[in-house]
Design an enzyme around this catalytic site. Structure first.
Site, PDB file in Angstrom:
ATOM      1  N   GLU A 259     -28.047 -58.019 -21.790  1.00 31.62           N
ATOM      2  CA  GLU A 259     -27.927 -58.224 -23.322  1.00 31.62           C
ATOM      3  C   GLU A 259     -29.448 -58.115 -23.752  1.00 31.62           C
ATOM      4  O   GLU A 259     -30.463 -58.719 -23.522  1.00 31.62           O
ATOM      5  CB  GLU A 259     -27.517 -59.896 -23.629  1.00 31.62           C
ATOM      6  CG  GLU A 259     -26.918 -60.046 -24.817  1.00 31.62           C
ATOM      7  CD  GLU A 259     -28.241 -60.533 -25.738  1.00 31.62           C
ATOM      8  OE1 GLU A 259     -28.828 -60.043 -26.596  1.00 31.62           O
ATOM      9  OE2 GLU A 259     -28.449 -61.736 -25.675  1.00 31.62           O
TER      10      GLU A 259
ATOM     11  N   CYS B 235     -31.893 -62.011 -31.611  1.00 35.24           N
ATOM     12  CA  CYS B 235     -31.328 -60.654 -31.224  1.00 35.24           C
ATOM     13  C   CYS B 235     -30.048 -60.291 -32.078  1.00 35.24           C
ATOM     14  O   CYS B 235     -29.776 -59.287 -32.432  1.00 35.24           O
ATOM     15  CB  CYS B 235     -30.979 -60.854 -29.684  1.00 35.24           C
ATOM     16  SG  CYS B 235     -29.933 -62.061 -29.224  1.00 35.24           S
TER      17      CYS B 235
END
Length: 497
Positions: free
Chosen positions: A245, A279
């Site tokens: 990720e 993010c």
């Protein structure tokens, strides 16, 4: 504070990793720094612990994971305050982070058996004499490499999935937030004291590399795209599978029938929460022409009320300040305008909210992850142009759409792993939804059913229950039986659908 002790910058002294607050420089705590030998030893301990953890069965693990969940709830204020001391994050933001972590831990514990438990599969006609079984077996030990921006909820996603699936976990917290990481491990040990099912190893990037090579069955990494590629390279040496990720450059699309006030509020939250160090944070907005001016005005009004040191915490990584400043200056040099903030907004260790318009598509503020409280707003002709521009990036993590009639259809066209409609970042709070990206944002999923399956190997078993009527997999078959198989195949599958 010596020259080598920059506030927030991790330092290793006398075998200890020292963590400091990025705003004040005050020490948040220190933990033992690991070397390669210590990492290997931790994985070996985890392998032994995994056998015991697996022996507990689905219900035994569920009970213990739910006890950990309850402990996190009971100590939510303590954990939020510790997060503030170490990362500078506002306490209320830390509380919301723990809330999301509890959701994922609760869901994984309660649903692991249903998702991963053994099941009987329907027999296929040509193998009617066999019955099929499917089960998901744990890897044994999973390595989790966590980030600093959300040091609670982000690692608990893969940790809870891996533990619920029957694995032991060796957790390498970010060197910027090791104290929070150790707190999570210590709190788990309070409810599972028998064996080191969840351990932490601390240090800089070399410790993460050592974890990849230490004999774990799988690695889950959250961090930058560049570091994610290094993790993949280290894991590739031994064909260790990975979940990556990585970064994002998420976009929000505002359609003509959107609630402009709600879209502006959500955009400010999505861009500025955690000082933009998210993010899945909103870094770009594409607003259609009919609502563009009203949207910009509303965003500036709302973002202008945020105060550094209160709603906007410090930038956790000192070197990120230069990146944020460079992106803003590049946007302005190429013709963009700051309608709020600007280059002068960067005042270490803080960055004040900055909103930019008329920023060209080739600027770093549009192309690269900024990871600060900045937002670009671009006027577009219609939703089709907005989708094209939103997808014009190597990243593909999250995104958002505001609108009514076509919002869901627009969301489906975005090249990303998740999209929030008439909200921002909301998908991270739903334990039953998978989380992950495409492209340079990574691959694999945490959370939800897909996240649980990431941490277990699918295993197929067939069991003969009768003699074969049409024997195929044997040297004893006859030409006549082969012709019977062909005849049956044509009867079953020879007709066009």
């Amino acid at each position: 504070m010596t020259a080598t002790h920059v506030p927030g910058l991790p330092v290793i002294e006398d075998g200890q990793l020292i963590s400091t607050n990025p705003a004040t420089g005050a020490e948040a705590g220190r933990v033992p720094a690991a070397d390669e030998k210590a990492v290997v030893a931790a994985v070996e301990r985890a392998q032994a612990a995994a056998a015991w953890w697996q022996s507990l069965g689905w219900e035994g693990r569920k009970v213990r994971l739910l006890r950990w969940r309850t402990l996190l709830v009971e100590r939510i204020q303590e954990l939020a305050e510790l997060t503030q001391r170490e990362s500078g994050k506002p306490i209320n933001d830390g509380i919301i982070e723990v809330t999301a972590a509890v959701e994922h831990l609760d869901w994984a514990a309660k649903h692991a058996k249903r998702v991963l438990g053994p099941r009987r599969m329907r027999t296929r006609m040509l193998l009617a004499e066999h019955v099929g079984h499917l089960e998901y077996q744990p890897y044994g030990v999973v390595g989790v490499i966590g980030p600093w921006n959300y040091p609670i909820v982000t690692p608990i996603g893969p940790i809870s999935g891996a533990l619920a699936a029957g694995n032991a976990v060796v957790f390498k917290p970010s060197e910027y937030t090791p104290v929070v990481g150790q707190w999570l491990v210590d709190s788990f040990a309070e409810v599972v004291p028998e064996h080191p099912v969840l351990q932490a190893v601390h240090g800089l990037g070399d410790v993460g590399g050592a974890l990849c090579r230490a004999g774990v069955g799988k690695v889950s990494f959250t961090g930058s795209t560049a570091t994610g590629k290094k993790v993949m390279a280290a894991c590739a040496e031994n064909l260790v599978p990975v979940v990556i990720e990585a970064g994002g450059k998420d976009a929000l699309i505002v359609d003509a029938d959107a609630d402009v006030k709600a879209a502006a509020e959500a955009a400010v939250w999505g861009a500025m929460t955690n000082a933009g160090q998210t993010c899945i944070g909103i870094e770009r907005v594409y607003a259609v022409a009919p609502v563009y001016d009203r949207f910009v005005e509303a965003v500036v009004e709302k973002a202008g009320k945020l105060r550094t040191g209160e709603e906007i915490g410090p930038i956790t990584m000192p070197k990120q300040l230069d990146i944020i400043r460079d992106h803003i200056e590049d946007a302005l040099a190429k013709g963009g305008r700051a309608v709020l903030g600007g280059a002068e907004a960067v005042q270490a260790p803080y960055v004040a909210p900055t909103v930019l318009v008329d920023v060209p598509a080739d600027s770093s503020e549009i192309r690269e992850e900024t990871f600060g409280p900045t937002l670009t707003i671009t006027k577009v002709r219609d939703a089709d142009e907005a989708v094209q521009k939103a997808n014009d990036t190597p990243y593909g993590l999250g995104g958002s759409v505001f609108g009514k009639k076509n919002a869901v259809r627009i969301a489906r066209r975005l090249r990303s792993g998740m999209v929030a409609v008439n909200g921002t970042l909301t998908f991270v709070g739903m334990g039953n939804l998978p989380f992950g990206g495409v492209g340079e944002s990574g691959f694999g999923r945490i959370h939800g059913e897909d996240g649980l399956r990431e941490f277990a190997r699918a295993k197929a078993i067939t069991v003969r229950r009768a003699k074969s009527l049409l024997p195929a997999m044997t040297f004893e078959r006859t030409p006549a039986q082969v012709q019977q198989i062909v005849k049956a195949l044509r009867l079953l599958y020879g007709r066009k659908p």
